[in-house]
Design a protein around this motif. Structure first.
Motif, PDB file in Angstrom:
ATOM      1  N   ALA A  89      -5.916  -9.565  -0.416  1.00 17.71           N
ATOM      2  CA  ALA A  89      -6.283  -9.526   0.997  1.00 17.71           C
ATOM      3  C   ALA A  89      -7.083 -10.764   1.353  1.00 17.71           C
ATOM      4  CB  ALA A  89      -7.090  -8.265   1.293  1.00 17.71           C
ATOM      5  N   ASP A  90      -6.873 -11.246   2.589  1.00 14.80           N
ATOM      6  CA  ASP A  90      -7.575 -12.442   3.036  1.00 14.80           C
ATOM      7  C   ASP A  90      -8.420 -12.199   4.285  1.00 14.80           C
ATOM      8  OD1 ASP A  90      -5.762 -12.298   5.154  1.00 14.80           O
ATOM      9  OD2 ASP A  90      -4.594 -14.031   4.490  1.00 14.80           O
ATOM     10  N   GLY A  91      -8.598 -10.944   4.665  1.00 15.06           N
ATOM     11  CA  GLY A  91      -9.366 -10.624   5.854  1.00 15.06           C
ATOM     12  C   GLY A  91      -8.498 -10.338   7.062  1.00 15.06           C
ATOM     13  N   ASP A  92      -7.308 -10.904   7.089  1.00 16.76           N
ATOM     14  CA  ASP A  92      -6.366 -10.663   8.182  1.00 16.76           C
ATOM     15  C   ASP A  92      -5.154  -9.856   7.726  1.00 16.76           C
ATOM     16  OD1 ASP A  92      -7.776 -12.122  10.200  1.00 16.76           O
ATOM     17  OD2 ASP A  92      -7.076 -13.979   9.267  1.00 16.76           O
ATOM     18  N   GLU A  93      -4.733 -10.080   6.489  1.00 15.19           N
ATOM     19  CA  GLU A  93      -3.509  -9.467   5.979  1.00 15.19           C
ATOM     20  C   GLU A  93      -3.749  -8.880   4.591  1.00 15.19           C
ATOM     21  OE1 GLU A  93       1.094 -10.846   5.830  1.00 15.19           O
ATOM     22  OE2 GLU A  93      -0.334 -12.249   4.954  1.00 15.19           O
ATOM     23  N   ILE A  94      -3.089  -7.764   4.330  1.00 15.78           N
ATOM     24  CA  ILE A  94      -3.074  -7.138   3.006  1.00 15.78           C
ATOM     25  C   ILE A  94      -1.671  -7.334   2.463  1.00 15.78           C
ATOM     26  CG2 ILE A  94      -3.136  -4.939   1.770  1.00 15.78           C
ATOM     27  CD1 ILE A  94      -5.181  -3.985   3.902  1.00 15.78           C
ATOM     28  N   ARG A  95      -1.566  -8.018   1.328  1.00  8.65           N
ATOM     29  CA  ARG A  95      -0.285  -8.236   0.675  1.00  8.65           C
ATOM     30  C   ARG A  95      -0.239  -7.408  -0.600  1.00  8.65           C
ATOM     31  NH1 ARG A  95      -2.489 -12.410   2.387  1.00  8.65           N
ATOM     32  NH2 ARG A  95      -3.380 -13.028   0.399  1.00  8.65           N
ATOM     33  N   PHE A  96       0.811  -6.635  -0.755  1.00  9.76           N
ATOM     34  CA  PHE A  96       0.968  -5.823  -1.953  1.00  9.76           C
ATOM     35  C   PHE A  96       1.413  -6.710  -3.104  1.00  9.76           C
ATOM     36  CE2 PHE A  96       1.349  -2.771   1.477  1.00  9.76           C
ATOM     37  CZ  PHE A  96       0.515  -1.767   1.036  1.00  9.76           C
ATOM     38  N   THR A  97       0.775  -6.548  -4.254  1.00 13.11           N
ATOM     39  CA  THR A  97       1.209  -7.236  -5.465  1.00 13.11           C
ATOM     40  C   THR A  97       2.484  -6.553  -5.954  1.00 13.11           C
ATOM     41  OG1 THR A  97      -0.042  -5.751  -6.898  1.00 13.11           O
ATOM     42  CG2 THR A  97      -1.195  -7.754  -6.114  1.00 13.11           C
ATOM     43  N   GLU A  98       3.066  -7.052  -7.010  1.00 13.98           N
ATOM     44  CA  GLU A  98       4.265  -6.415  -7.578  1.00 13.98           C
ATOM     45  C   GLU A  98       3.959  -4.960  -7.940  1.00 13.98           C
ATOM     46  OE1 GLU A  98       7.270  -6.894 -11.356  1.00 13.98           O
ATOM     47  OE2 GLU A  98       6.408  -8.718 -10.490  1.00 13.98           O
ATOM     48  N   ASP A  99       2.813  -4.729  -8.601  1.00 12.79           N
ATOM     49  CA  ASP A  99       2.425  -3.353  -8.924  1.00 12.79           C
ATOM     50  C   ASP A  99       2.198  -2.536  -7.656  1.00 12.79           C
ATOM     51  OD1 ASP A  99       2.574  -3.748 -11.656  1.00 12.79           O
ATOM     52  OD2 ASP A  99       0.407  -3.966 -11.925  1.00 12.79           O
ATOM     53  N   GLY A 100       1.612  -3.155  -6.644  1.00 18.26           N
ATOM     54  CA  GLY A 100       1.379  -2.473  -5.378  1.00 18.26           C
ATOM     55  C   GLY A 100       2.677  -2.105  -4.679  1.00 18.26           C
ATOM     56  N   GLU A 101       3.661  -3.003  -4.719  1.00 22.81           N
ATOM     57  CA  GLU A 101       4.966  -2.706  -4.124  1.00 22.81           C
ATOM     58  C   GLU A 101       5.629  -1.537  -4.844  1.00 22.81           C
ATOM     59  OE1 GLU A 101       7.530  -6.101  -3.746  1.00 22.81           O
ATOM     60  OE2 GLU A 101       6.039  -7.239  -2.627  1.00 22.81           O
ATOM     61  N   GLN A 102       5.536  -1.515  -6.166  1.00 20.20           N
ATOM     62  CA  GLN A 102       6.102  -0.396  -6.932  1.00 20.20           C
ATOM     63  C   GLN A 102       5.382   0.904  -6.598  1.00 20.20           C
ATOM     64  OE1 GLN A 102       5.940  -1.566 -11.046  1.00 20.20           O
ATOM     65  NE2 GLN A 102       7.555  -3.078 -10.808  1.00 20.20           N
ATOM     66  N   ALA A 103       4.060   0.825  -6.454  1.00 25.43           N
ATOM     67  CA  ALA A 103       3.283   2.011  -6.107  1.00 25.43           C
ATOM     68  C   ALA A 103       3.643   2.501  -4.710  1.00 25.43           C
ATOM     69  CB  ALA A 103       1.786   1.708  -6.206  1.00 25.43           C
ATOM     70  N   LEU A 104       3.868   1.578  -3.776  1.00 23.40           N
ATOM     71  CA  LEU A 104       4.263   1.952  -2.420  1.00 23.40           C
ATOM     72  C   LEU A 104       5.608   2.669  -2.441  1.00 23.40           C
ATOM     73  CD1 LEU A 104       3.955   1.993   0.643  1.00 23.40           C
ATOM     74  CD2 LEU A 104       4.874  -0.352   0.683  1.00 23.40           C
ATOM     75  N   GLN A 105       6.550   2.161  -3.217  1.00 24.02           N
ATOM     76  CA  GLN A 105       7.861   2.819  -3.290  1.00 24.02           C
ATOM     77  C   GLN A 105       7.741   4.214  -3.910  1.00 24.02           C
ATOM     78  OE1 GLN A 105      10.099   1.448  -1.355  1.00 24.02           O
ATOM     79  NE2 GLN A 105       8.514  -0.101  -1.154  1.00 24.02           N
ATOM     80  N   ALA A 106       6.873   4.360  -4.906  1.00 27.51           N
ATOM     81  CA  ALA A 106       6.639   5.681  -5.505  1.00 27.51           C
ATOM     82  C   ALA A 106       5.984   6.613  -4.490  1.00 27.51           C
ATOM     83  CB  ALA A 106       5.766   5.545  -6.753  1.00 27.51           C
ATOM     84  N   PHE A 107       5.074   6.089  -3.693  1.00 31.47           N
ATOM     85  CA  PHE A 107       4.405   6.858  -2.649  1.00 31.47           C
ATOM     86  C   PHE A 107       5.445   7.377  -1.651  1.00 31.47           C
ATOM     87  CE2 PHE A 107       2.100   7.194   1.393  1.00 31.47           C
ATOM     88  CZ  PHE A 107       0.928   7.838   1.028  1.00 31.47           C
ATOM     89  N   ILE A 108       6.337   6.503  -1.215  1.00 38.02           N
ATOM     90  CA  ILE A 108       7.385   6.887  -0.269  1.00 38.02           C
ATOM     91  C   ILE A 108       8.331   7.901  -0.900  1.00 38.02           C
ATOM     92  CG2 ILE A 108       9.385   6.024   1.009  1.00 38.02           C
ATOM     93  CD1 ILE A 108       7.684   3.468   1.548  1.00 38.02           C
ATOM     94  N   SER A 109       8.675   7.688  -2.140  1.00 37.65           N
ATOM     95  CA  SER A 109       9.541   8.636  -2.847  1.00 37.65           C
ATOM     96  C   SER A 109       8.884  10.021  -2.894  1.00 37.65           C
ATOM     97  CB  SER A 109       9.823   8.139  -4.267  1.00 37.65           C
ATOM     98  OG  SER A 109      10.633   9.039  -4.959  1.00 37.65           O
ATOM     99  N   GLY A 110       7.569  10.044  -3.102  1.00 40.38           N
ATOM    100  CA  GLY A 110       6.845  11.314  -3.101  1.00 40.38           C
ATOM    101  C   GLY A 110       6.904  11.990  -1.748  1.00 40.38           C
ATOM    102  N   LEU A 111       6.831  11.204  -0.681  1.00 37.98           N
ATOM    103  CA  LEU A 111       6.945  11.777   0.663  1.00 37.98           C
ATOM    104  C   LEU A 111       8.323  12.404   0.880  1.00 37.98           C
ATOM    105  CD1 LEU A 111       5.274   8.966   2.822  1.00 37.98           C
ATOM    106  CD2 LEU A 111       4.338  11.224   2.285  1.00 37.98           C
ATOM    107  N   ARG A 112       9.303  11.794   0.265  1.00 38.22           N
ATOM    108  CA  ARG A 112      10.676  12.288   0.394  1.00 38.22           C
ATOM    109  C   ARG A 112      10.986  13.414  -0.592  1.00 38.22           C
ATOM    110  NH1 ARG A 112      12.810   6.254   0.758  1.00 38.22           N
ATOM    111  NH2 ARG A 112      13.166   6.128   3.001  1.00 38.22           N
ATOM    112  N   GLY A 113      10.004  13.830  -1.328  1.00 41.20           N
ATOM    113  CA  GLY A 113      10.231  14.881  -2.320  1.00 41.20           C
ATOM    114  C   GLY A 113      10.890  14.385  -3.580  1.00 41.20           C
TER     115      GLY A 113
END
Length: 86
Positions: free
Chosen positions: A58-82
């Motif tokens: 993060a730079d104060g204006d934007e939050i960029r997901f790292t590779e691990d963060g992108e994978q975690a986001l996809q897992a989060f979305i998958s969890g929302l979808r059951g």
């Protein structure tokens, strides 16, 4: 891959915000705004927590997901979808 079960609610809110944008747009989200200039912003504590875990940069204006963060986001979305994929 990073585990999200032990993140604070504020940190999970960053993932929820990104998930909302990805699900509503149909486009992969790799970053989200940290401060929008209209009074809305990600919690400083959440940004620190996620940075320390290597899930975002993060730079104060934007939050960029790292590779691990992108994978975690996809897992989060998958969890929302059951557990099912897009």
């Amino acid at each position: 891959m990073a585990q999200l079960f032990d993140l604070s609610d504020e940190a999970l809110a960053v993932f929820a915000f990104a998930a909302y944008h990805q699900l509503s747009s149909g486009q992969m989200v790799r970053s989200v705004v940290q401060r929008d200039g209209a009074g809305h912003k990600a919690s400083d504590a959440a940004v620190s927590e996620l940075t320390e875990r290597g899930l975002i940069e993060a730079d104060g204006d934007e939050i960029r997901f790292t590779e691990d963060g992108e994978q975690a986001l996809q897992a989060f979305i998958s969890g929302l979808r059951g557990g099912r994929s897009a």
